[in-house]
Each structure stands twice: as C-alpha cells, then as structure tokens.
Design a protein around this motif. Structure first.
Motif, short mmCIF file in Angstrom:
data_model
loop_
_atom_site.label_atom_id
_atom_site.label_comp_id
_atom_site.label_asym_id
_atom_site.label_seq_id
_atom_site.Cartn_x
_atom_site.Cartn_y
_atom_site.Cartn_z
N SER A 237 38.98 40.32 40.95
CA SER A 237 39.00 41.55 40.15
C SER A 237 39.05 41.25 38.65
N ALA A 239 38.04 40.51 34.87
CA ALA A 239 36.98 41.10 34.05
C ALA A 239 35.95 40.04 33.66
N ASP A 246 35.19 37.10 24.42
CA ASP A 246 35.57 37.23 25.83
C ASP A 246 35.18 35.97 26.61
#
Length: 556
Positions: A237, A239, A246
């Motif tokens: 799960s 991201a 990121d």
C-alpha cells in the motif's frame, strides 16, 4: 500478443525498435544533406528530398482509421488500444485474394530458427493472398552485413525489409537508388484502395519518406516505448513517487543493503524523461529564443545528471547496475533485489507470463511519468516506425500494385481473419483456441511463430493479450494516461543522418555521464566537455541542422 511483434517475442535490436532513437532521412553524400545531393544537386533548385511542408503532403497517404474491430481499452491521443480478448466472430478486412498469381522474392530478418520452405503455413498464406511469396529470411543478428552485400550487387530481391538500426553508411544511400517510389500508388486518397494500409498512422508514413519519396512500408511503433517499472506486490500500500523528491524518498525507504535489496536499478533513460529530455537521440535539439540548442547544452541535462548522482550517493542503486551489468536487470527485478527498473514496454508481457507460475503474487506496474517538480511531464514521442519494407525499382507497375494488395493483407488489424492467419497460421494445425485464447501447437512454433510475413507491413501498434487481460488494462491504461503529455520533438518523423565527420562528437559524453552519475566526476565537468564539443564540430553541426530546419521546417 502485440500485433507489431512476433507472437514469440519482440524482435531484438541494437536499440529495441519499440523504443529506438530516430534514425535519419537526409542521407549524406560528401557531407551534403541528401535533400540537395539527391535532388539534382544543390544548385539545381530541385526540392526533391524535402520531408516536410507542402512537398511532404504530396507524397503521404491520407489517414483513414479502421473501425472493423472495437478495442476494450480505447486509445487516447495516439496511445495503443487494448484488447482483453480475441473478438468472436473475427472480422474480414480483405474480401478476396489480392494477388494475381505472381511470384515475389522477399528478404527479411529473422530472430529464431528458419522455417522450412513450402511448409503448410507458407502454403496457406500464399493461397490466401493469391501469389507465391518466396521468403529468404536471414539471421537478424548479422543482417546489416547481408543487406550491404545484397544492395551492393545487381541481384536485388523484389522485396527487402530493412530495420532502421541497420540503415548505416551506403545502405541508406542504396534505399533511394534501388527501391521504388510508392507515392504514385499510395499518396493522398490513392491509399483508399488499400484500407488496412490507410489505417496506418500518418507519422509512420512520414518516417518512411527517403530522398523525398515515399519508399517504405512501415512497422508502426507505440508513442512511448520506455517506462519505469515497479514491484507493486513488494511495495504493497506504499505510495508510488510523483516527483523527483518522492523518488529520492522512495530510495531511502526501500533500500536495505544488508538484506541485499535496493530501490533502483539504472533509471537513467527515464530520469531524462522526468527532466523533460529526449533520451539517447544524438540529434536531440530544441529551439530556445530561436536558436538550436542541443540536449548536452541545457540546464535540464545538468539537473538530470545531478539527480541521478543523488541516487548513487544515497546508495539506492543496485551495485551491479552501477557496474553496468545491464543484462541482469530483469533478474534483479524479478528476484526482488530491486523494486524499480527501466525497460522497454515491449518486454512487459514476457515478464508477466514468465512469472505467472514461478511467483503468482508478482505484480509489475509502470510508473506514471511526472515532471521533476511533480507537475505534468513533457514526454517526447518515440520514432513512429522502426522497421521498413521496400520494393525493387525493377518491378513493373502491375507487380508493385499487386504487392501493395498483399501488404494490405499483411497490415490487417487485430481481430480479423487475416491477422490470425498471418500471425498464427491455420487453426487446429498451427494453433488452437481454448477459452478465447489462441495457443501455438508444436507445428505452429516451428512454422508460424517465427513469421516473416509480419514484416511486409503492420497494423498500428495494439496491445492484445487475451491470455493476460489484466495486463492489457494495465499497459493500455498506463499509455492512455501518459498520452496527453506526449509531444513531438523538433525533428519528429524526419529521416536525418548526420555527416560522418561528426560521428564521434558525442562519444565522450557516453563515458562522462556515467562517471558523473557514479561519483567519479562532477556535473560541472559537462561545461568543459561541451566547449570541446562546440570547437570540435558541434557549432558547425548546429548550423547543418539549422539549414535543414530553414529549408524543411519542423517535423512537429
């Protein structure tokens, strides 16, 4: 399978033809662009060789998309449509045999075992097209040498397939000298005589113009051929990254050298995309304030290198990838040693199929591209075609027309009877269908799977895997999401070959970018390399490209 590649696999190449860099169309004679050298001389005033503008429109077919079969995942802005199942019943795209009983000698590359001549597959195809196609397949790995030898002689086959990556030296010059101009048969509305050929996108035809004439029958490519793939099953799960920052955070979170797990393999090709660059294309230029600027001169190039260096400095890249052991990247990815790697999209299907039994939880997804700051990316479209088939100038008009009808048969789209015959062979002999999934028989693997017929002409790129319907949704969905951000580069669809005297200009940058990314040199070292590049011919090459741009306009 993807209709534009062999049912067995995507044909290999020096640079995967699903994601190859642009090769060129202005061939060179003594360093002079072919648009002058081939058009009666630079002083003749001839416009032959112009590959854009009004002259281009005169030689290109009018696009007429086919609506015979509706995909399950629609294409968006040129993205490849997807089929999750084999249509039933199959459509018919060619009403009767197009041939007139002639025989054609055809030379194509082949990656695999050469099928026996006159086998049931060839017999069935010849009967369907109404002609005798005598294929002479050659080893794709040594094909360039074979083409060069054949084209240097006088005994040219009727039909010759040439991959773009084989168009080196005199081979390119021979294309304009030895092969027929197809414009009188296909330009404008003349293409309507061949509906499947009319279904091929305009960009692929544009890229088939050599020496100012439409000479090639193209194998179209997808608008994007590379992606960053990630292991969704191992991330869970978590991201997925949406910016360069990121991506760095992802590297820190998922790298655990003690457990021999790293976040990344070598992502350099797609890192360039994230920073708005066109990767691995020597003739990447853009206009800044009306002046041509090469990729290596841009701030974006330096920023991309600096970012790649951060991945190295953080220890987030697998050591074997850092060492250049690219051949093992798939193994590192499937083995869970890296969670993200860069690859051509043509290999997605093979990876998923291979892991289906070995690791049922294996979930390979493609990362949506983003601009380095998290905004919308600028994605430069890949070459519109990668392999071309040519007809000998010695063929009479009637035989050229006859073969174009056969090429129209070869370009039948997925979901048609013609496609199934040319790509799979005869049902219950070469393949069987169970639960809507066609599967080769042992005889089909020997005779039909290494098909050479598909090189004659191909339908638009389509994602069709009835045995992997979820993959179709993933792959076609990914491309549809990227498509609105795809733009055509400055020299898109223009066949350009740089003068040989500039061939080694970029060689120093191959090593330099690796040294910078791997901590051996500094980003600022690019400045001195660019100065050397300019003084060694880079500025003169810029003028050469400016001349092309002034005479022909942009390809986008």
């Amino acid at each position: 399978m993807t209709p534009n590649s062999s049912p067995a696999s995507t044909a290999p190449s020096r640079r995967s033809f699903l994601a190859s860099s642009a090769v060129a169309a202005v061939a060179v004679a003594g360093g002079v662009p072919l648009l002058a050298a081939c058009g009666g001389g630079s002083g003749s005033g001839s416009k032959e060789g112009t590959t854009t503008g009004k002259a281009l429109k005169k030689v290109l077919p009018n696009y007429a998309p086919s609506n015979l079969v509706q995909p399950d995942v629609a294409g968006v802005n040129g993205s490849s449509p997807g089929f999750t199942e084999l249509p039933d019943p199959l459509a018919t795209s060619v009403k009767s045999a197009p041939g007139k009983g002639s025989a054609f000698r055809i030379m194509t590359p082949l990656w695999g075992t050469v099928p026996k001549k006159n086998n049931p597959y060839y017999t069935a195809v010849n009967k369907a097209v109404g002609a005798t196609l005598n294929f002479d397949p050659q080893d794709g790995n040594t094909y360039q040498d074979k083409i060069g030898a054949v084209l240097a002689g006088s005994d040219i086959p009727d039909v010759v397939t040439i991959p773009g990556w084989n168009m080196q030296g005199q081979i390119r010059n021979a294309i304009t000298a030895k092969f027929a101009d197809l414009s009188p048969y296909l330009a404008g509305d003349a293409i309507k005589k061949y509906p499947n050929l009319a279904n091929i996108p305009t960009g692929a035809w544009q890229y088939s113009v050599f020496g100012g004439k439409l000479r090639g029958l193209p194998m179209p490519q997808p608008i994007l051929g590379n992606a960053i793939f990630y292991r969704k099953d191992l991330i869970g799960s978590g991201a997925v990254p949406g910016s360069a920052a990121d991506l760095l955070a992802f590297g820190k979170e998922y790298t655990d050298a003690k457990k021999k797990v790293w976040a990344f393999d070598d992502l350099w090709t797609c890192i360039q995309k994230i920073f708005g660059l066109l990767p691995d294309a020597p003739h990447y230029w853009k206009l800044e304030n009306g002046k041509l600027v090469h990729k290596i001169e841009t701030q974006e190039y330096r920023e991309a290198l600096a970012f790649a260096r951060k991945l190295h400095d953080g220890g987030y890249v697998h050591p074997d990838a850092e060492a250049g052991k690219d051949a093992d990247s798939k193994i590192r990815f499937t083995g869970g040693r890296v969670l993200m790697y860069n690859d051509g999209t043509g290999g997605w299907k093979g990876m998923v199929t291979e892991q289906a039994a070995a690791n049922p939880k294996f979930d390979m997804q493609a990362l949506d591209f983003f601009n380095q700051d998290g905004g919308k990316p600028v994605l430069w479209q890949d070459d519109p075609a990668g392999i071309f088939t040519f007809l000998s100038k010695a063929l009479p008009k009637a035989k050229i027309e006859e073969f174009l009808g056969i090429a129209d048969f070869a370009a039948a789209p997925y979901g048609t009877k013609e496609f199934m015959l040319t790509n799979y062979g005869v049902q219950d002999t070469h393949y069987t269908i169970k639960d809507g999934v066609p599967t080769f028989t042992p005889q089909g693997i020997q005779e039909a799977q290494p098909s050479t017929f598909l090189f004659l002409a191909s339908p638009p790129h389509t994602i069709a895997f009835p045995d992997e319907p979820q993959l179709v949704k993933d792959y076609a969905g990914w491309m549809a999401r990227q498509a609105p951000n795809v733009k055509k580069p400055l020299f898109f669809g223009m066949q350009i070959v740089e003068p040989q005297r500039y061939a080694s200009l970029y060689t120093p940058f191959d090593d330099l970018q690796k040294d910078i990314r791997r901590g051996r040199k500094k980003v600022s070292d690019v400045d001195a390399a660019v100065t050397t590049w300019k003084n060694s011919g880079g500025d003169k090459l810029r003028d050469w490209y400016q001349d092309i741009l002034d005479k022909n306009g942009s390809g986008n």
